[in-house]
Enzyme design. Structure first.
Site, PDB file in Angstrom:
ATOM      1  N   HIS A 152     168.993  44.886 -46.850  1.00  0.00           N
ATOM      2  CA  HIS A 152     170.294  44.434 -46.338  1.00  0.00           C
ATOM      3  C   HIS A 152     170.047  43.375 -45.253  1.00  0.00           C
ATOM      4  CE1 HIS A 152     174.448  44.361 -45.681  1.00  0.00           C
ATOM      5  NE2 HIS A 152     174.695  45.566 -45.232  1.00  0.00           N
ATOM      6  N   ARG A 184     176.379  41.614 -53.867  1.00  0.00           N
ATOM      7  CA  ARG A 184     176.055  42.997 -53.458  1.00  0.00           C
ATOM      8  C   ARG A 184     175.906  43.801 -54.734  1.00  0.00           C
ATOM      9  NH1 ARG A 184     178.785  46.902 -49.002  1.00  0.00           N
ATOM     10  NH2 ARG A 184     177.357  45.643 -47.777  1.00  0.00           N
ATOM     11  N   ASP A 198     171.191  55.267 -40.197  1.00  0.00           N
ATOM     12  CA  ASP A 198     172.067  54.922 -41.317  1.00  0.00           C
ATOM     13  C   ASP A 198     172.357  56.213 -42.079  1.00  0.00           C
ATOM     14  OD1 ASP A 198     173.517  53.487 -43.207  1.00  0.00           O
ATOM     15  OD2 ASP A 198     171.756  52.769 -44.299  1.00  0.00           O
ATOM     16  N   ARG A 223     178.230  40.467 -37.614  1.00  0.00           N
ATOM     17  CA  ARG A 223     178.080  40.150 -39.033  1.00  0.00           C
ATOM     18  C   ARG A 223     178.735  38.791 -39.320  1.00  0.00           C
ATOM     19  NH1 ARG A 223     177.290  44.097 -42.859  1.00  0.00           N
ATOM     20  NH2 ARG A 223     177.088  42.271 -44.214  1.00  0.00           N
ATOM     21  N   GLN A 268     172.843  42.292 -42.622  1.00  0.00           N
ATOM     22  CA  GLN A 268     173.093  43.282 -41.580  1.00  0.00           C
ATOM     23  C   GLN A 268     172.043  43.188 -40.486  1.00  0.00           C
ATOM     24  OE1 GLN A 268     175.694  45.756 -41.308  1.00  0.00           O
ATOM     25  NE2 GLN A 268     174.824  45.721 -39.252  1.00  0.00           N
ATOM     26  N   CYS A 309     174.857  50.420 -38.816  1.00  0.00           N
ATOM     27  CA  CYS A 309     175.448  49.350 -39.632  1.00  0.00           C
ATOM     28  C   CYS A 309     176.865  49.672 -40.078  1.00  0.00           C
ATOM     29  CB  CYS A 309     174.562  49.063 -40.844  1.00  0.00           C
ATOM     30  SG  CYS A 309     174.428  50.454 -41.995  1.00  0.00           S
TER      31      CYS A 309
HETATM   32  N1  NVA Z   1     172.461  52.352 -46.736  1.00  0.00           N
HETATM   33  C1  NVA Z   1     173.884  52.110 -46.860  1.00  0.00           C
HETATM   34  C2  NVA Z   1     174.272  50.884 -46.094  1.00  0.00           C
HETATM   35  C3  NVA Z   1     175.732  50.548 -46.163  1.00  0.00           C
HETATM   36  C4  NVA Z   1     176.078  49.297 -45.426  1.00  0.00           C
HETATM   37  C5  NVA Z   1     174.230  51.966 -48.333  1.00  0.00           C
HETATM   38  O1  NVA Z   1     173.477  51.308 -49.055  1.00  0.00           O
HETATM   39  O2  NVA Z   1     175.244  52.516 -48.762  1.00  0.00           O
HETATM   40  N1   CP Z   2     177.486  47.426 -42.965  1.00  0.00           N
HETATM   41  C1   CP Z   2     178.015  46.983 -44.105  1.00  0.00           C
HETATM   42  O1   CP Z   2     177.396  46.271 -44.909  1.00  0.00           O
HETATM   43  O2   CP Z   2     179.311  47.364 -44.298  1.00  0.00           O
HETATM   44  P1   CP Z   2     180.161  47.240 -45.637  1.00  0.00           P
HETATM   45  O3   CP Z   2     179.541  48.164 -46.644  1.00  0.00           O
HETATM   46  O4   CP Z   2     181.538  47.655 -45.235  1.00  0.00           O
HETATM   47  O5   CP Z   2     180.114  45.825 -46.120  1.00  0.00           O
END
Ligand code: NVA
Ligand code: CP
Length: 301
Positions: free
Chosen positions: A129, A102, A219, A287, A132, A259
């Protein structure tokens, strides 16, 4: 399939295969049927951003599959002190059976895959993502019994989630509409692909995008790394909210997905969030099952 870097790399059949295996693994887990397909295997998990769901579901998933997972915070790895991703990839490939990462730039994930010799899984970048959205598709199919022919509507920032939902939804034969402010559109290459597909629509009006939708998704207005823009974004995204008014535009019985983490009264009203909590937390649960399917496909014998 050698890696999961972005959904654009997968065919419709590969996506459906993952979802079918995910359903099976979920069934086996619920019925206490052991499925230790990854005995003796180790997954490294590099995190440059925070996580609750991704971290815990990958870690628990590897354990349930008979393997183990290592949490590798980038602050504690030499990456944090400037060791190139190219070298990290070659070193970790000597120890591990797979890497989940990540991070911010999609390019880092691609470089990891290019220089390493083991499967790489994208656990979120600024661009996409995929894990997800596999869970999202799994959840939609669970509730609606199919994917093809449904209409999914995304409301909000043209971010990583928007990019993956558009590509994933269109690949499996859904119609996809997105309502994003003009300055916050999805990625150009995603739009280029989407515009070659039937049933794609990008507009600025949430009400227009939600017309006849079977699934509404949103989101956060400010993603990880954009905290400094939160105030500007709060203004830019005013009105980009899933609430009971917007739901009136959708088909009766429309699902609502998020998500998570969610910011109530920003991208989603508290009322709609709580009314659809069952779907949203099934989505979060999925997930685990969807990623276990990805792990078995990529790391399995
Ligand atoms: N768009 C959000 C998704 C988190 C799972 C982010 O990147 O923070
Ligand atoms: N939805 C998601 O990816 O959650 P986290 O940021 O908690 O991993």
């Amino acid at each position: 399939m050698k890696h999961l870097l972005k959904l654009a790399d997968l065919s419709k059949d590969e996506i459906i295969d993952i979802l079918n295996l995910a359903d099976q693994l979920k069934y086996e887990k619920k019925h206490g049927i052991s499925h230790k397909h990854l005995e003796g295997k180790t997954l490294g998990m590099i995190f440059q951003k925070a996580s609750t769901r991704t971290r815990v579901s990958f870690e628990a998933g590897m354990y349930q599959l008979g393997g183990q997972a290592l949490f590798l915070s980038s602050h504690e790895l030499q990456i944090g002190r400037g060791e190139p991703i190219e070298d990290t990839a070659r070193v970790l490939s000597r120890y591990l059976d797979g890497i989940m990462i990540r991070t911010f730039e999609q390019k880092e994930v691609e470089t990891l895959a290019q220089y390493g010799s083991i499967p790489v899984i994208n656990g979120l970048t600024d661009y996409c993502h995929p894990c997800q959205v596999l869970a999202d598709l799994m959840t939609i199919r669970e509730y609606k019994g199919r994917l093809e022919g449904l209409k999914m509507c995304y409301v909000g920032d043209g971010n990583n989630m928007a990019n993956s939902l558009i590509v994933g939804g269109l690949k499996v034969g859904m119609a996809v509409s997105a309502a994003c402010p003009a300055d916050y559109a999805p990625a150009k290459d995603v739009l280029d692909y989407a515009n070659t597909c039937k049933g794609f629509e990008l507009v600025t009006s949430p009400a227009q995008a939600a017309q006849g939708a079977d699934i509404l998704v949103t989101d956060v207005w400010a993603s990880m790394g954009q905290e400094g823009e939160a105030q500007i974004r709060r203004k830019a995204f005013h009105g980009y909210q899933i609430n009971s008014e917007l739901l009136k535009q959708a088909n009766p019985g429309a699902m609502v997905l998020h998500c998570l983490p969610a910011h109530r009264e920003e991208e989603i009203s508290t009322e709609v969030f709580e009314a659809h909590a069952k779907e949203i937390f099934d989505e979060a649960e999925n997930r685990l099952h969807a990623q276990k399917a990805v792990l078995v496909k990529l790391l399995g014998a």
